[in-house]
Design an enzyme around this catalytic site. Structure first.
Site, short mmCIF file in Angstrom:
data_model
loop_
_atom_site.label_atom_id
_atom_site.label_comp_id
_atom_site.label_asym_id
_atom_site.label_seq_id
_atom_site.Cartn_x
_atom_site.Cartn_y
_atom_site.Cartn_z
N CYS A 164 0.82 -1.23 0.00
CA CYS A 164 0.00 0.00 0.00
C CYS A 164 0.84 1.27 0.00
CB CYS A 164 -0.95 0.01 1.19
SG CYS A 164 -2.14 -1.33 1.10
N HIS B 167 -3.32 7.35 2.03
CA HIS B 167 -3.70 6.03 1.51
C HIS B 167 -5.08 5.68 2.07
CE1 HIS B 167 -3.95 1.88 0.59
NE2 HIS B 167 -3.70 1.46 1.83
N ASN C 156 -9.98 -0.28 -0.46
CA ASN C 156 -8.52 -0.16 -0.40
C ASN C 156 -7.94 -0.70 -1.70
OD1 ASN C 156 -5.79 -0.38 0.08
ND2 ASN C 156 -5.99 -1.35 2.08
#
Ligand code: ACO
Length: 323
Positions: free
Chosen positions: A113, A250, A280
């Site tokens: 990520c 993020h 996500n």
């Protein structure tokens, strides 16, 4: 001095939107649980013909069009991804081929990520050292392909998509008021490997494997790691939370984003949120959020923007950019 400025942005999302309610037929969950614990309402899921390479190519083409450039103007591609089309060659090289580029160089970057922040930092280093002048920085993922669709603790959290930015060398005065990447700070700590990982790989199991996560453990570390590295970026530049125009974190979980912004004293009105729409998307989430806020007119040229991410490894990082 040479700075790396953002000249264009673009995104690509799979055609299919999957709303939370669909999960109620797959696993023991509810729309209410997912919204309350994560802020996610829907995500895009790639069809068979939509891959990390095809989504990355589409986002790259959109960013090039936005920048008023063509593939001929690019000399480097860095693709942040943990879901490459193949173990090798790098999916970045496949995207290079799809763009018809016969020059320059391309490589993948794997920081889960945090991949986009790592890739922006790599692009900035190449630009400032003179190794590249214009770089396509792409974050593209198809996490739907590595999910265990019977595990309610992970399958509801992730989505597919891609975002890209064109970064370009530009002579600037060398002040904090410059455009471009002003500072970036990367960290990793492999002691946390087993809290968020994929249980397969070419050298270990000869399989692709599935994503495994101890969500509560990740949550516990996330806010501290994120805020530490952002404070490093403030310390390096003399800026404070009040100076930020926008915070583009993020997009993993709304509660992590809110808690991080609160701890840093960032006004909630300055926080860009897309996790409700995209879930996500790992390395794609920051460019997807950045692009959404540029497209709707919130983020404008000259704005001071903090990018931040934390993910598997653990890896984490922040980059302060003036648009
Ligand atoms: N639906 C219903 N119940 C669920 C679900 C679900 N989808 N998932 C878990 N639960 C249950 C659990 O089994 C648990 O039940 P129990 O108490 O009977 O054991 C209960 O809900 C609470 O579970 P927790 O894990 O404590 O829930 P939490 O509030 O921590 O939320 C979540 C879970 C959303 C995963 C959260 O911990 C989180 O977001 N963690 C961080 C994830 C993250 O940020 N990852 C970022 C990096 S991603 C990357 O790098 C690829």
């Amino acid at each position: 001095m040479i700075r790396s400025i953002v000249r264009g942005v673009g995104t690509a999302l799979p055609r299919r939107i999957m709303k939370n309610a669909e999960f109620e037929t797959l696993v023991d969950t509810t729309d209410e649980w997912i919204v309350q614990r994560t802020g996610i309402r829907q995500r895009h899921v790639a069809a068979e013909d939509e891959t990390t390479a095809s989504l990355g190519e589409a986002a790259a083409r959109a960013a090039l069009a936005n920048a008023g450039l063509t593939p001929a103007d690019i000399d480097m591609i860095v693709l942040a991804t943990s879901t490459p089309n193949n173990t090798f060659p790098a999916t970045a090289v496949e995207i290079q081929e799809r763009l018809g580029m016969r020059h320059g160089f391309a490589f993948d970057m794997q920081a889960v990520c945090s991949g986009f922040v790592y890739a922006v930092t790599a692009a900035d280093s190449h630009i400032r050292s003179g190794l590249a002048r214009r770089v396509l920085v792409i974050g593209a993922e198809t996490f739907s392909r590595i999910l265990d669709w019977s595990d309610r603790t992970t399958c509801v959290l992730f989505g597919d998509g891609a975002g890209a930015v064109v970064m370009e060398a530009q002579e600037q005065p060398g002040l904090n008021t410059d455009r471009g990447v002003l500072t970036s700070h990367l960290r990793s700590d492999g002691r946390h490997k087993s809290k968020l990982y994929v249980d397969g790989g070419p050298s270990s199991t000869q399989t692709t494997g599935h994503l495994r996560m101890e969500g509560r453990e990740v949550f516990k570390h996330a806010v501290g790691m994120i805020t530490d590295v952002i404070r490093d970026a403030f310390a390096a530049t003399g800026y404070t939370a009040d100076d930020l125009d926008w915070f583009v974190p993020h997009q993993a979980n709304r509660r992590i984003i809110d808690a991080s912004a609160h701890k840093l004293g960032i006004d909630p009105a300055k926080v860009i949120i897309t996790v409700d729409r995209h879930g996500n998307t790992s390395a794609a989430s920051i460019p997807l959020a950045l692009c959404a806020a540029i497209a709707d007119g919130r983020i404008k040229r000259g704005d001071l923007v903090m990018l931040e991410a934390m993910g598997g490894g653990f890896t984490w990082g922040a980059a302060l950019v003036r648009m």
